[in-house]
Structure formats: C-alpha cells, structure tokens
Design a protein around this motif. Structure first.
Motif, PDB file in Angstrom:
ATOM      1  N   LEU A 204      37.117  42.849  35.637  1.00 35.20           N
ATOM      2  CA  LEU A 204      37.656  43.798  36.634  1.00 35.20           C
ATOM      3  C   LEU A 204      38.941  44.389  36.066  1.00 35.20           C
ATOM      4  CD1 LEU A 204      37.472  41.274  39.619  1.00 35.20           C
ATOM      5  CD2 LEU A 204      36.293  43.454  39.439  1.00 35.20           C
ATOM      6  N   LYS A 205      39.731  43.579  35.078  1.00 31.57           N
ATOM      7  CA  LYS A 205      40.826  44.515  34.451  1.00 31.57           C
ATOM      8  C   LYS A 205      40.608  45.479  33.510  1.00 31.57           C
ATOM      9  CE  LYS A 205      43.800  40.164  34.385  1.00 31.57           C
ATOM     10  NZ  LYS A 205      44.464  39.087  33.489  1.00 31.57           N
ATOM     11  N   ALA A 206      39.158  45.358  33.049  1.00 31.81           N
ATOM     12  CA  ALA A 206      38.702  46.598  32.159  1.00 31.81           C
ATOM     13  C   ALA A 206      38.336  47.803  32.911  1.00 31.81           C
ATOM     14  CB  ALA A 206      37.324  46.009  31.242  1.00 31.81           C
ATOM     15  N   ASN A 207      37.851  47.540  33.902  1.00 28.87           N
ATOM     16  CA  ASN A 207      37.595  48.645  34.913  1.00 28.87           C
ATOM     17  C   ASN A 207      38.707  49.534  35.411  1.00 28.87           C
ATOM     18  OD1 ASN A 207      34.675  48.057  34.676  1.00 28.87           O
ATOM     19  ND2 ASN A 207      34.768  46.817  36.538  1.00 28.87           N
ATOM     20  N   TRP A 208      39.866  48.353  35.801  1.00 30.50           N
ATOM     21  CA  TRP A 208      41.212  48.965  36.209  1.00 30.50           C
ATOM     22  C   TRP A 208      41.796  49.849  35.200  1.00 30.50           C
ATOM     23  CZ3 TRP A 208      46.237  49.048  35.052  1.00 30.50           C
ATOM     24  CH2 TRP A 208      47.168  49.259  35.837  1.00 30.50           C
ATOM     25  N   GLU A 209      41.622  49.378  33.836  1.00 28.57           N
ATOM     26  CA  GLU A 209      42.261  49.738  32.867  1.00 28.57           C
ATOM     27  C   GLU A 209      41.582  51.386  32.673  1.00 28.57           C
ATOM     28  OE1 GLU A 209      44.955  49.561  31.034  1.00 28.57           O
ATOM     29  OE2 GLU A 209      45.227  47.599  31.586  1.00 28.57           O
ATOM     30  N   GLU A 210      40.330  51.431  32.624  1.00 24.53           N
ATOM     31  CA  GLU A 210      39.723  52.861  32.377  1.00 24.53           C
ATOM     32  C   GLU A 210      39.941  53.782  33.585  1.00 24.53           C
ATOM     33  OE1 GLU A 210      34.868  54.292  32.241  1.00 24.53           O
ATOM     34  OE2 GLU A 210      35.434  52.032  32.236  1.00 24.53           O
ATOM     35  N   ILE A 211      40.009  53.425  34.867  1.00 28.04           N
ATOM     36  CA  ILE A 211      40.444  54.111  36.079  1.00 28.04           C
ATOM     37  C   ILE A 211      41.386  54.740  35.783  1.00 28.04           C
ATOM     38  CG2 ILE A 211      40.532  54.418  38.411  1.00 28.04           C
ATOM     39  CD1 ILE A 211      38.276  52.158  38.779  1.00 28.04           C
ATOM     40  N   HIS A 212      42.709  53.585  35.477  1.00 22.39           N
ATOM     41  CA  HIS A 212      43.993  54.204  35.358  1.00 22.39           C
ATOM     42  C   HIS A 212      44.197  55.231  34.186  1.00 22.39           C
ATOM     43  CE1 HIS A 212      48.165  53.459  34.116  1.00 22.39           C
ATOM     44  NE2 HIS A 212      48.333  53.624  35.196  1.00 22.39           N
ATOM     45  N   HIS A 213      43.373  55.039  32.948  1.00 20.80           N
ATOM     46  CA  HIS A 213      43.523  56.002  32.058  1.00 20.80           C
ATOM     47  C   HIS A 213      42.848  57.384  32.577  1.00 20.80           C
ATOM     48  CE1 HIS A 213      43.288  57.563  28.102  1.00 20.80           C
ATOM     49  NE2 HIS A 213      42.036  58.019  27.999  1.00 20.80           N
ATOM     50  N   GLU A 237      40.093  52.989  44.546  1.00 16.66           N
ATOM     51  CA  GLU A 237      39.429  51.946  43.559  1.00 16.66           C
ATOM     52  C   GLU A 237      40.424  51.135  42.877  1.00 16.66           C
ATOM     53  OE1 GLU A 237      37.012  54.418  41.013  1.00 16.66           O
ATOM     54  OE2 GLU A 237      35.798  54.975  42.595  1.00 16.66           O
ATOM     55  N   MET A 238      41.529  51.514  42.555  1.00 15.72           N
ATOM     56  CA  MET A 238      42.648  50.615  41.733  1.00 15.72           C
ATOM     57  C   MET A 238      43.240  49.706  42.731  1.00 15.72           C
ATOM     58  SD  MET A 238      44.620  53.228  38.954  1.00 15.72           S
ATOM     59  CE  MET A 238      45.170  54.174  40.153  1.00 15.72           C
ATOM     60  N   ASP A 239      43.375  50.154  43.880  1.00 16.52           N
ATOM     61  CA  ASP A 239      43.985  48.841  44.967  1.00 16.52           C
ATOM     62  C   ASP A 239      42.922  47.954  45.143  1.00 16.52           C
ATOM     63  OD1 ASP A 239      46.103  50.413  45.078  1.00 16.52           O
ATOM     64  OD2 ASP A 239      45.542  51.750  46.890  1.00 16.52           O
ATOM     65  N   GLN A 240      41.645  48.222  45.377  1.00 15.27           N
ATOM     66  CA  GLN A 240      40.636  47.173  45.660  1.00 15.27           C
ATOM     67  C   GLN A 240      40.623  46.208  44.236  1.00 15.27           C
ATOM     68  OE1 GLN A 240      39.217  46.785  48.555  1.00 15.27           O
ATOM     69  NE2 GLN A 240      38.342  45.090  47.571  1.00 15.27           N
ATOM     70  N   LEU A 241      40.412  47.034  43.123  1.00 22.60           N
ATOM     71  CA  LEU A 241      40.401  46.073  41.956  1.00 22.60           C
ATOM     72  C   LEU A 241      41.808  45.236  41.809  1.00 22.60           C
ATOM     73  CD1 LEU A 241      39.023  48.658  39.335  1.00 22.60           C
ATOM     74  CD2 LEU A 241      37.825  46.739  40.286  1.00 22.60           C
ATOM     75  N   GLU A 242      42.972  45.705  42.211  1.00 19.83           N
ATOM     76  CA  GLU A 242      44.014  44.731  41.946  1.00 19.83           C
ATOM     77  C   GLU A 242      43.816  43.515  43.207  1.00 19.83           C
ATOM     78  OE1 GLU A 242      47.280  47.260  42.776  1.00 19.83           O
ATOM     79  OE2 GLU A 242      47.120  48.347  40.777  1.00 19.83           O
ATOM     80  N   LYS A 243      43.293  43.920  44.091  1.00 26.43           N
ATOM     81  CA  LYS A 243      43.051  42.694  45.426  1.00 26.43           C
ATOM     82  C   LYS A 243      42.255  41.793  44.737  1.00 26.43           C
ATOM     83  CE  LYS A 243      44.337  45.468  49.251  1.00 26.43           C
ATOM     84  NZ  LYS A 243      43.967  46.246  50.461  1.00 26.43           N
ATOM     85  N   ASP A 244      41.045  42.246  44.139  1.00 26.08           N
ATOM     86  CA  ASP A 244      39.875  41.324  43.812  1.00 26.08           C
ATOM     87  C   ASP A 244      40.609  40.502  42.719  1.00 26.08           C
ATOM     88  OD1 ASP A 244      38.423  42.315  45.677  1.00 26.08           O
ATOM     89  OD2 ASP A 244      37.475  43.816  44.153  1.00 26.08           O
ATOM     90  N   ILE A 245      41.226  41.087  41.419  1.00 24.79           N
ATOM     91  CA  ILE A 245      41.747  40.494  40.565  1.00 24.79           C
ATOM     92  C   ILE A 245      42.930  39.123  41.043  1.00 24.79           C
ATOM     93  CG2 ILE A 245      43.423  40.581  38.338  1.00 24.79           C
ATOM     94  CD1 ILE A 245      42.142  43.407  38.133  1.00 24.79           C
ATOM     95  N   ASP A 246      43.734  39.794  41.874  1.00 26.73           N
ATOM     96  CA  ASP A 246      44.700  38.506  42.551  1.00 26.73           C
ATOM     97  C   ASP A 246      43.980  37.489  43.085  1.00 26.73           C
ATOM     98  OD1 ASP A 246      47.204  37.920  43.255  1.00 26.73           O
ATOM     99  OD2 ASP A 246      46.918  38.395  45.140  1.00 26.73           O
ATOM    100  N   LEU A 247      42.901  37.787  43.934  1.00 28.35           N
ATOM    101  CA  LEU A 247      42.109  36.753  44.635  1.00 28.35           C
ATOM    102  C   LEU A 247      41.423  35.734  43.672  1.00 28.35           C
ATOM    103  CD1 LEU A 247      41.241  36.120  47.312  1.00 28.35           C
ATOM    104  CD2 LEU A 247      39.114  37.289  46.798  1.00 28.35           C
ATOM    105  N   LEU A 248      40.663  36.272  42.684  1.00 26.76           N
ATOM    106  CA  LEU A 248      40.089  35.414  41.610  1.00 26.76           C
ATOM    107  C   LEU A 248      41.046  34.623  40.878  1.00 26.76           C
ATOM    108  CD1 LEU A 248      37.472  38.266  40.249  1.00 26.76           C
ATOM    109  CD2 LEU A 248      36.928  35.982  41.503  1.00 26.76           C
TER     110      LEU A 248
END
Length: 263
Positions: A204-213, A237-248
C-alpha cells in the motif's frame, strides 16, 4: 287728495315737532310649560340657604360660649385589668424590696469558672481569606477554594455508569471473540499473520508513493476539465490508501472473510 293738500298747507302747528307714534307690540309668546318649569326651579331651592334667616334668635347673656365646652366628654377612668390576670406572673420586685431567696448553694462560681476555662479546649479559629488590598475578610468554606470532594464517600471510586459501561464493553468483546473463533473453525475467515500484514502495508505504501510521484508531475494550472478530473481522482486514491495503511497499522490482527476483508 283733499287731505294731502291740507297737510301741505302752511300752518304754525306744523312747526311743532311731533313725536313719532310707535306701533303696538305683538303679544309675547308664553310657553305652556312655564308654570311647570317655574315650580321645578323652586323645588330645588331652599329659603335662607345662602345668607341665612333674616332674623336670628339671640342667646341670653348668661349663655355665652365657654372654654372647652365643645370638647367631647369621656367616661370616668377605671382601673385596667388583664383578662387573664389570675394566670399572669407576679411583677418584678422593686429595688427597695427584698424578696425571699430560695435554695442557697455553697458553690464557688469564681473557682468553678476558672477551672472550666483552664480545662476547656481552645476554639479553632475560623478559616477565612482576604481578597482585597484593604483586608476584606470572607469565609473560606463557601468560597469553593476548599477541596470538599475529598471528604465524599464516593471519592476515589469508579462511578456506577462507568462500571456498567466497562462490563458491556467486555461482554461485547467476548461475543466478538466467540464469533471470530467459530468463524475460524468453520473456515469462513482466516487471520493474517504478521509477515502477510507487513507485506500488505508495504504494498500500500509503494502504491501511495507511485501515485504521489505522478501527482507531483501534474501541471500546476488545471485549466481544462481532464486535468481537473485526473487531479481529483489521484487525490481521492491517495486519501483512501492513507486510510487503509492507518487501519492496518492500528490493528495487529486482521481477519479476512470470503466476501472481503473483516476487521
């Protein structure tokens, strides 16, 4: 013609001034209610009311007005007595009287009072506080500065509503654990181990980094609809990834059901 000619003739009698003859006056109108009105006007009037009678009877010489003759006369004075005179206490003795004393005591009141004062506990001074520069003294107890709650019976004890809420939370957790255990036995869900959870978080963090790039490479000016839509989609998409990472990261145990992911 003959009469007129005679008046126009010269005569010595014509030099005498003649008084003009007044025509007779017409008869005055008299109302038929004249007598009734006159009687009513006299009915409300009284004779000699304003100025008094024309002749006043004169008193005799020995019947002149004397001093205090018009003062009201009061009955003779009588001795006052209370209605409950028999039940009243006797009056206080005068200073000249020497009433008979009752039982005499040999107690020495001076020494007794001295011993009582020596053995008595000193009075605790009142708790006050001064809140002005002029020295205004106020009572400390009703001011709210003293910790009265320390003296309460319930001080330091958990309130009843918190005990009830904790019991309900424990019961809900026990029911949930029982449900999870039954689901695991039936194979309806499984629990992720630590390595799988960390792998998912890393992905999830790798996906967030790619979308952020990609997001940083967008144009600064979003003057067209496609640019605006792409930017909003990437932000969501970045907001949803942040919520999933925080939840896990917050929950160490993750359960996966057949229909999806359950936490």
């Amino acid at each position: 013609m003959y009469g007129r000619s005679r008046e126009k003739e010269e005569s010595i009698y014509n030099l005498i001034p003649k008084t003009p003859e007044k025509p007779p006056k017409a008869e005055r109108h008299v109302s038929k209610f004249h007598s009734t009105v006159k009687g009513e006007s006299k009915h409300t009037k009284k004779e000699n009311k304003t100025m008094g009678p024309s002749k006043v009877t004169v008193n005799e010489p020995d019947q002149f007005l004397k001093k205090r003759s018009k003062h009201p006369t009061f009955p003779d004075k009588k001795e006052f007595k209370y209605p409950d005179n028999d039940q009243r206490r006797p009056p206080v003795p005068k200073h000249t009287e020497k009433p008979a004393m009752g039982i005499k005591s040999d107690k020495n009141f001076i020494s007794t009072n001295a011993v009582d004062n020596i053995m008595s506990v000193p009075k605790k001074p009142a708790a006050n506080y001064v809140d002005t520069r002029t020295g205004t003294v106020n009572a400390l107890e009703p001011s709210g500065l003293t910790p009265k709650y320390l003296n309460k019976k319930e001080y330091g004890k958990t309130p009843t509503y918190l005990i009830k809420r904790n019991e309900e939370a424990k019961q809900a957790q026990a029911d949930y654990d029982e449900y999870v255990e039954e689901s695991l036995k039936r194979g309806a869900m499984k629990c992720l181990n630590e390595s799988e959870r960390q792998n998912i978080i890393s992905g999830l963090k790798a996906n967030w980094e790619e979308i952020h790039h990609q997001y940083q490479g967008l144009s600064v000016v979003t003057d067209t609809a496609p640019k605006k839509n792409r930017k909003e989609r990437m932000e969501a998409e970045m907001d949803q990834l942040e919520k999933d990472i925080d939840l896990l990261e917050k929950h160490p145990k993750i359960y996966i059901a057949n229909t999806g992911m359950a936490y």
